[in-house]
Each structure stands twice: as structure tokens, then as C-alpha cells.
Scaffold this motif. Structure first.
Motif, PDB file in Angstrom:
ATOM      1  N   ILE A  83      -2.484 -10.343  -0.493  1.00 25.30           N
ATOM      2  CA  ILE A  83      -3.901 -10.219  -0.133  1.00 25.30           C
ATOM      3  C   ILE A  83      -4.717 -10.570  -1.364  1.00 25.30           C
ATOM      4  CG2 ILE A  83      -3.536  -8.468   1.648  1.00 25.30           C
ATOM      5  CD1 ILE A  83      -4.516  -6.375  -0.350  1.00 25.30           C
ATOM      6  N   ASN A  84      -5.961 -10.928  -1.126  1.00 25.13           N
ATOM      7  CA  ASN A  84      -6.798 -11.254  -2.273  1.00 25.13           C
ATOM      8  C   ASN A  84      -7.476  -9.983  -2.793  1.00 25.13           C
ATOM      9  OD1 ASN A  84      -8.937 -10.787  -0.545  1.00 25.13           O
ATOM     10  ND2 ASN A  84      -9.286 -12.948  -0.131  1.00 25.13           N
ATOM     11  N   THR A  85      -8.162 -10.088  -3.915  1.00 22.88           N
ATOM     12  CA  THR A  85      -8.732  -8.925  -4.590  1.00 22.88           C
ATOM     13  C   THR A  85      -9.748  -8.171  -3.738  1.00 22.88           C
ATOM     14  OG1 THR A  85      -8.351 -10.065  -6.683  1.00 22.88           O
ATOM     15  CG2 THR A  85      -9.830  -8.179  -6.737  1.00 22.88           C
ATOM     16  N   GLN A  87      -9.958  -7.907  -0.490  1.00 17.07           N
ATOM     17  CA  GLN A  87      -9.260  -7.196   0.589  1.00 17.07           C
ATOM     18  C   GLN A  87      -8.517  -5.979   0.053  1.00 17.07           C
ATOM     19  OE1 GLN A  87      -6.839 -10.378   2.058  1.00 17.07           O
ATOM     20  NE2 GLN A  87      -8.282 -10.915   3.694  1.00 17.07           N
ATOM     21  N   GLY A  88      -7.897  -6.112  -1.107  1.00 18.13           N
ATOM     22  CA  GLY A  88      -7.203  -4.985  -1.723  1.00 18.13           C
ATOM     23  C   GLY A  88      -8.167  -3.857  -2.063  1.00 18.13           C
ATOM     24  N   LEU A  91      -9.184  -2.044   1.138  1.00 14.74           N
ATOM     25  CA  LEU A  91      -8.154  -1.119   1.621  1.00 14.74           C
ATOM     26  C   LEU A  91      -8.114   0.155   0.776  1.00 14.74           C
ATOM     27  CD1 LEU A  91      -5.212  -3.519   2.551  1.00 14.74           C
ATOM     28  CD2 LEU A  91      -6.752  -2.296   4.089  1.00 14.74           C
ATOM     29  N   GLN A  92      -8.256   0.020  -0.531  1.00  9.43           N
ATOM     30  CA  GLN A  92      -8.298   1.194  -1.397  1.00  9.43           C
ATOM     31  C   GLN A  92      -9.519   2.061  -1.069  1.00  9.43           C
ATOM     32  OE1 GLN A  92      -6.144   2.376  -3.459  1.00  9.43           O
ATOM     33  NE2 GLN A  92      -4.760   0.660  -3.809  1.00  9.43           N
ATOM     34  N   ARG A 144       1.883   0.976   2.985  1.00  7.36           N
ATOM     35  CA  ARG A 144       1.694  -0.469   2.904  1.00  7.36           C
ATOM     36  C   ARG A 144       1.117  -0.929   1.561  1.00  7.36           C
ATOM     37  NH1 ARG A 144       3.500  -4.928   4.201  1.00  7.36           N
ATOM     38  NH2 ARG A 144       2.223  -6.371   5.334  1.00  7.36           N
ATOM     39  N   LEU A 145       0.193  -0.179   0.995  1.00  9.02           N
ATOM     40  CA  LEU A 145      -0.493  -0.619  -0.217  1.00  9.02           C
ATOM     41  C   LEU A 145       0.444  -0.871  -1.409  1.00  9.02           C
ATOM     42  CD1 LEU A 145      -3.850   1.365  -0.147  1.00  9.02           C
ATOM     43  CD2 LEU A 145      -3.544  -1.111  -0.085  1.00  9.02           C
ATOM     44  N   LEU A 148       1.958  -4.414  -1.194  1.00 13.32           N
ATOM     45  CA  LEU A 148       1.087  -5.595  -1.196  1.00 13.32           C
ATOM     46  C   LEU A 148       0.976  -6.171  -2.597  1.00 13.32           C
ATOM     47  CD1 LEU A 148      -1.803  -4.348   1.098  1.00 13.32           C
ATOM     48  CD2 LEU A 148       0.046  -5.890   1.697  1.00 13.32           C
ATOM     49  N   THR A 149       0.876  -7.478  -2.631  1.00  9.27           N
ATOM     50  CA  THR A 149       0.669  -8.172  -3.891  1.00  9.27           C
ATOM     51  C   THR A 149      -0.742  -8.736  -3.883  1.00  9.27           C
ATOM     52  OG1 THR A 149       2.991  -8.777  -3.967  1.00  9.27           O
ATOM     53  CG2 THR A 149       1.501 -10.022  -5.369  1.00  9.27           C
ATOM     54  N   ILE A 150      -1.543  -8.319  -4.841  1.00  5.95           N
ATOM     55  CA  ILE A 150      -2.923  -8.777  -4.899  1.00  5.95           C
ATOM     56  C   ILE A 150      -2.959 -10.040  -5.754  1.00  5.95           C
ATOM     57  CG2 ILE A 150      -5.246  -8.206  -5.662  1.00  5.95           C
ATOM     58  CD1 ILE A 150      -4.590  -5.281  -5.054  1.00  5.95           C
TER      59      ILE A 150
END
Length: 159
Positions: A83-85, A87-88, A91-92, A144-145, A148-150
Motif C-alpha cells: 500500500i502507499n503511504t 493508505q497506510g 488505516l492507522q 493485517r497491518l 503490509l508493506t508501505i
């Protein structure tokens, strides 16, 4: 089916023996012929059973390999999540917002529970379902978090 084939071949052998018998057989010869026939059929049944067992073992081994490969392909999808920054960060922020909202829902649930009979208390039932939904989403995000790779920019040739 195999038993039927064996019985048919026995009947055909008896018929051929009766038609083509050059000389009369004694009762002892008849018993020996029957014993030889039974022995041959037993050996045939053993070989067929052994062959089917080998075929089933190979089939099951191939099926297990296909299932393992499919599972590995499915697992690769989850381990390669990018995901891009923004979107990350979203989610946070959603996770922090859910934790704050959960505190308010727990307090409202406690107040509704204090009102009395819980089986007919609509506010209690509603808050309980709302809390379950929030907890479900929190569990999903917490699971999930970390996987994920940002990334800062889109991969070349990617979506």
C-alpha cells in the motif's frame, strides 16, 4: 464388477472344458482343476487389488501436491500486500479511531446493561452488536497491518 467378470470367466471356462474335453476326467482331476482355477483367480484378485492401491496412492499424492501448491499461491497473495503511504496512514488512523469509539460503546453498553432485563433491552442488544463489529474490524486491522508493506511510489508495471 470384478466379481461378475470372475464368475463369467469361470462359467465360460467350465463350458469350454465340457465342449472340448477329449477324455473323461476323474473326480480327483476335477478337484485339481478347480483348485488351480481358484488359485489363479485369487492371484488375479491380489494383483488387481495391489494395482488399484498403487493407483490410488499416486492419485492422492498428486492431489495433495496440487492442494499444497494452491495454498502456497494463495498465501503468496497475502504476503505480497503493498500500500502507499497515505493508505497506510489512513488505516492507522482508522485503528486509533476504532479504539476511541470502542471505549464509548463499552460505556454505553455498561449503562444499557444496568437498566435491567437484557433479553428485551434493545439498547443493550444494539450496543453488543456494535461492539462485536468494532472488535472484528480491530482484529482484522491488527492482523493485517504488520503484514503490509508501505511503499512511497507505485511498483513498475504494477497496479
Amino acid at each position: 464388477l470384478l466379481l461378475l467378470l470372475l464368475l463369467m470367466s469361470d462359467h465360460a471356462g467350465s463350458w469350454l472344458r465340457a465342449r472340448l474335453r477329449p477324455a473323461p476326467f476323474s473326480e480327483m482331476d476335477e478337484r485339481r482343476a478347480g483348485l488351480a482355477l481358484a488359485t489363479n483367480f485369487s492371484l488375479l484378485a491380489f494383483l488387481l487389488g495391489f494395482t488399484f492401491n498403487l493407483a490410488m496412492a499416486r492419485f492422492e499424492a498428486r492431489r495433495d501436491d496440487v492442494v499444497m501448491e494452491a495454498s502456497a499461491i494463495g498465501a503468496a497473495h497475502y504476503s505480497a500486500a503493498f500500500i502507499n503511504t497515505p493508505q497506510g496512514a489512513a488505516l492507522q488512523a482508522e485503528l486509533k479511531e476504532l479504539w476511541a469509539k470502542r471505549t464509548g460503546v463499552v460505556q454505553a453498553l455498561a449503562a444499557a446493561a444496568a437498566e435491567g432485563d437484557r433479553s428485551e433491552n434493545a439498547e443493550y442488544i444494539y450496543r453488543k452488536k456494535e461492539l462485536a463489529g468494532i472488535d472484528r474490524r480491530i482484529r482484522y486491522l491488527q492482523k493485517r497491518l504488520p503484514d503490509l508493506t508501505i511503499v512511497r511510489e507505485a511498483p513498475a508495471g504494477g497496479r
